[in-house]
Write an enzyme that holds these catalytic residues in place. Structure first.
Site, PDB file in Angstrom:
ATOM      1  N   ASP A 101       0.862  -1.167   0.000  1.00 48.24           N
ATOM      2  CA  ASP A 101       0.000   0.000   0.000  1.00 48.24           C
ATOM      3  C   ASP A 101       0.907   1.229   0.000  1.00 48.24           C
ATOM      4  OD1 ASP A 101      -2.308   1.660   0.542  1.00 48.24           O
ATOM      5  OD2 ASP A 101      -3.187  -0.060   1.574  1.00 48.24           O
ATOM      6  N   ASP A 203      -3.110   4.757  -2.347  1.00 50.00           N
ATOM      7  CA  ASP A 203      -4.154   5.236  -1.454  1.00 50.00           C
ATOM      8  C   ASP A 203      -4.613   6.658  -1.815  1.00 50.00           C
ATOM      9  OD1 ASP A 203      -5.424   4.917   1.355  1.00 50.00           O
ATOM     10  OD2 ASP A 203      -4.359   6.827   1.536  1.00 50.00           O
ATOM     11  N   GLU A 266      -6.918   3.570  -5.569  1.00 43.87           N
ATOM     12  CA  GLU A 266      -8.152   3.645  -4.796  1.00 43.87           C
ATOM     13  C   GLU A 266      -8.941   4.830  -5.341  1.00 43.87           C
ATOM     14  OE1 GLU A 266      -9.785   4.273  -0.264  1.00 43.87           O
ATOM     15  OE2 GLU A 266      -8.179   5.504  -1.034  1.00 43.87           O
ATOM     16  N   HIS A 331     -11.143  -2.466   4.064  1.00 40.47           N
ATOM     17  CA  HIS A 331     -10.994  -2.090   5.472  1.00 40.47           C
ATOM     18  C   HIS A 331     -11.698  -0.782   5.823  1.00 40.47           C
ATOM     19  CE1 HIS A 331      -8.109   0.032   3.124  1.00 40.47           C
ATOM     20  NE2 HIS A 331      -7.860   0.850   4.127  1.00 40.47           N
ATOM     21  N   ASP A 332     -12.383  -0.170   4.851  1.00 43.02           N
ATOM     22  CA  ASP A 332     -13.098   1.094   5.096  1.00 43.02           C
ATOM     23  C   ASP A 332     -14.612   0.950   5.024  1.00 43.02           C
ATOM     24  OD1 ASP A 332     -10.676   2.528   5.242  1.00 43.02           O
ATOM     25  OD2 ASP A 332     -10.668   2.929   3.086  1.00 43.02           O
TER      26      ASP A 332
HETATM   27  O1  TEU Z   1      -9.243   5.958   2.215  1.00 40.36           O
HETATM   28  C1  TEU Z   1      -9.533   7.090   1.459  1.00 40.36           C
HETATM   29  C2  TEU Z   1     -10.958   7.262   1.203  1.00 40.36           C
HETATM   30  O2  TEU Z   1     -11.412   7.369   0.081  1.00 40.36           O
HETATM   31  C3  TEU Z   1     -11.814   7.522   2.403  1.00 40.36           C
HETATM   32  O3  TEU Z   1     -12.835   8.401   2.053  1.00 40.36           O
HETATM   33  C4  TEU Z   1     -12.439   6.332   2.967  1.00 40.36           C
HETATM   34  O4  TEU Z   1     -13.592   6.083   2.242  1.00 40.36           O
HETATM   35  C5  TEU Z   1     -12.659   6.632   4.405  1.00 40.36           C
HETATM   36  O5  TEU Z   1     -11.817   5.786   5.126  1.00 40.36           O
HETATM   37  C6  TEU Z   1     -14.047   6.541   4.874  1.00 40.36           C
HETATM   38  O6  TEU Z   1     -14.460   5.209   5.089  1.00 40.36           O
HETATM   39  C7  TEU Z   1      -7.895   5.631   2.353  1.00 40.36           C
HETATM   40  C8  TEU Z   1      -7.687   4.415   3.222  1.00 40.36           C
HETATM   41  O7  TEU Z   1      -8.273   3.289   2.608  1.00 40.36           O
HETATM   42  C9  TEU Z   1      -8.218   4.688   4.590  1.00 40.36           C
HETATM   43  O8  TEU Z   1      -8.128   3.559   5.419  1.00 40.36           O
HETATM   44  C10 TEU Z   1      -7.401   5.819   5.172  1.00 40.36           C
HETATM   45  O9  TEU Z   1      -7.921   6.183   6.417  1.00 40.36           O
HETATM   46  C11 TEU Z   1      -7.396   7.025   4.245  1.00 40.36           C
HETATM   47  O10 TEU Z   1      -7.147   6.695   2.894  1.00 40.36           O
HETATM   48  C12 TEU Z   1      -6.317   7.983   4.650  1.00 40.36           C
HETATM   49  O11 TEU Z   1      -5.073   7.486   4.297  1.00 40.36           O
END
Ligand code: TEU
Length: 533
Positions: A101, A203, A266, A331-332
């Site tokens: 990542d 990311d 992403e 994970h989000d």
């Molecule tokens: O997420 C970026 C992102 O698009 C966020 O809006 C995400 O949807 C957010 O976590 C709300 O659920 C990435 C990573 O996947 C995330 O885990 C990180 O917290 C974020 O970037 C910051 O690096």
């Protein structure tokens, strides 16, 4: 040639939650190495060709590794560089590609660059970040928001200026207009490529390039107070700046210096751009090396027409040879089995793993893991802490992997794991499901095997066949091969007319589909892959 052309799937590992080898309740690199047999190379393996590991770099863990204080070091909670080299060696031995990542948009506020930058307005590092004078009223320079709540600007007392942070204030945004930043970040990519990494997930790329005049974002007229506060604006100035394509292209060229390497961006659909424009733009960067993720299935309602529309859009917008990267969860986002229910999650697995392209499977999806309830005194996610009670917290989908029914499901010998293990471990664990033909795990293994055997499922052309309220069928063509997939999300049996000479290759519920001459009858909750002879 397109990178990772024949890769059957990518398995996403959230390293804190996969396997703990040193009994501190948090997963680590040696744990991952120990569990690579789950991925490939052993009798009970899934048979997946690649892993993506969420960030493992040095980090104060304000956002659990997405706040990096040294891009070229492993955080001690995960182990050492030596552990990492061993992981790559073991993965290579099993013919598994390793994807890391990469977090280009922001560093940690504990990164040496940021510490230098705040130390003085004249520091050569000042321009690594976005420092701006206050607005005339002394407030932030503009209305940009932080994804995790509140203003995207934090006041720096010492200098009287604000700095930009699109996420936590502990995650200051890098200034990609600065060529030195671009150089340093390219070096970080090479550091890992030289250690045998074959790809990266990039990311939060859409925040990398911003309006150079720092103009306000538009107000979203459709915003409801119960929504995520970040949705109060259309992010037309704070994201997707004009130079984004150039910054990303430069990075793809670095990665392309190495053989058969792939980047996945992403990239959620953005309200500031049309979906078609966004897809075309992200594929236009360098589609042989870098592709956007299709993240629609992580957040859409359970409706075949939504799935079909999304796939059609990506097919239209991408170069025909480029991958479409599909995800059901990550994970989000709440887990797919929690959003759609467990039976529908099985159908979604068939949809994802029979759609041509490159699917990403989030750890635990293969055993049907669901979101776990997190007691308030166990909350870890800074998002939940800052914007509580809206269901935005991400801990529920990050609970540890379940391997067996031993203490902590075989994840850890610690007294307490970093997030609770959760319920239903007796059924929802790898060992239990290995033995059960009707389990999620058996379904995933059958689907991945089929995907590996039939090039059509990886490289073919998708055409939709039936898209009704709760029935979804499509064809996959590849050379002279033709397959049909029928997914019955409804609660009644569905009959579909096909041409003759078909055979059933795989069913979600084995042995339940009847073929009567040209009719195929699919039970409720069943999905079937059919081949034309
Ligand atoms: O997420 C970026 C992102 O698009 C966020 O809006 C995400 O949807 C957010 O976590 C709300 O659920 C990435 C990573 O996947 C995330 O885990 C990180 O917290 C974020 O970037 C910051 O690096």
């Amino acid at each position: 040639m397109v990178a990772w052309k024949n890769t059957n799937a990518i398995y996403q590992i959230y390293p804190r939650s996969f396997q703990d080898s040193d009994h501190d309740g948090v997963g680590d690199l040696r744990g991952i190495t120990k569990r690579l047999g789950h991925i490939k190379g052993e009798p009970g393996s899934l048979g997946i060709d690649a892993i993506w590991i969420s960030p493992i770099f040095l980090s104060p863990m304000a956002d659990f590794g997405y706040d990096i204080s040294d891009y070229e070091a492993i955080d001690p909670v995960f182990g050492t560089l030596h552990d990492f080299d061993e992981l790559v060696a073991e993965a290579n031995r099993r013919d598994i590609n390793v994807m890391l990542d990469f977090v280009p948009n922001h560093t940690s506020d504990q990164h040496e660059w940021f510490k230098q930058a705040v130390s003085s307005k004249d520091s050569p590092y000042r321009d690594y970040y976005h420092f701006r004078d206050p607005a005339p009223d002394g407030g932030p320079p503009n209305n940009w928001l932080s994804v995790f709540g509140g203003s995207g600007w934090e006041f720096d007392q010492a200098s009287g200026q604000y700095y930009l942070h699109s996420f936590l204030k502990e995650q200051p945004d890098l200034n990609w207009a600065n060529p030195v930043v671009r150089q340093k970040m390219s070096d970080a990519l090479r550091f890992w490529l030289n250690r045998g990494v074959r790809g990266f997930r990039f990311d939060a790329v859409r925040w990398m390039a911003i309006d150079e005049e720092y103009r306000d974002d538009k107000i979203n007229p459709n915003y409801q107070p119960s929504d995520d506060p970040y949705a109060a604006h259309i992010h037309n100035r704070s994201r997707y700046g004009d130079n984004l394509d150039q910054y990303l292209r430069e990075l793809t060229e670095v990665v392309d210096e190495y053989d058969n390497t792939l980047i996945v961006f992403e990239d959620y659909q953005d309200t500031a751009l049309s979906a078609d424009e966004q897809i075309r733009r992200m594929y236009n960067i360098n589609a042989q090396v870098s592709v956007p993720m299709n993240l629609d299935f992580t957040q859409t309602e359970l409706l075949p027409r939504n799935f079909a529309k999304s796939i059609a859009r990506y097919q239209r917008g991408k170069d025909p040879s480029a991958h479409m990267v599909t995800c059901l969860g990550n994970h989000d986002k709440p887990r797919v089995a929690s959003r759609y229910g467990e039976d529908n999650a099985r159908l979604m697995a068939m949809l994802q793993l029979t759609t041509p392209g490159l699917p990403i499977i989030y750890y635990g999806e293969e055993i049907g893991m669901v979101d776990q309830e997190i007691p308030s005194d166990r909350v870890q996610d800074p998002f939940e802490k800052r914007v509580p009670g809206k269901g935005l917290g991400r801990d529920p989908e990050r609970t540890p992997m379940r391997w067996d029914t031993s203490p902590n499901a075989g994840f850890s010998h610690a007294h307490e794991t970093w997030l609770p293990m959760g319920d239903d471990i007796e059924q929802v664990n790898v060992a239990h499901q290995q033995a059960d033909e009707m389990s999620f795990l058996s379904l995933y293994k059958r689907l991945i095997k089929l995907r590996s055997e039939y090039p059509a499922l990886r490289l073919g052309r998708y055409d939709s066949l039936v898209v009704s309220k709760l029935l979804y069928a499509y064809d996959i063509h590849h050379g002279s091969d033709r397959l049909s997939v029928i997914l019955n999300f409804s609660d009644v049996e569905q009959g579909i007319l096909l041409s003759e000479n078909t055979e059933i290759l795989l069913e979600v519920k084995p042995g339940q589909t009847k073929i009567d001459r040209r009719f195929v009858f699919v039970e409720p909750g069943n999905g079937v892959v059919i081949r034309y002879r």
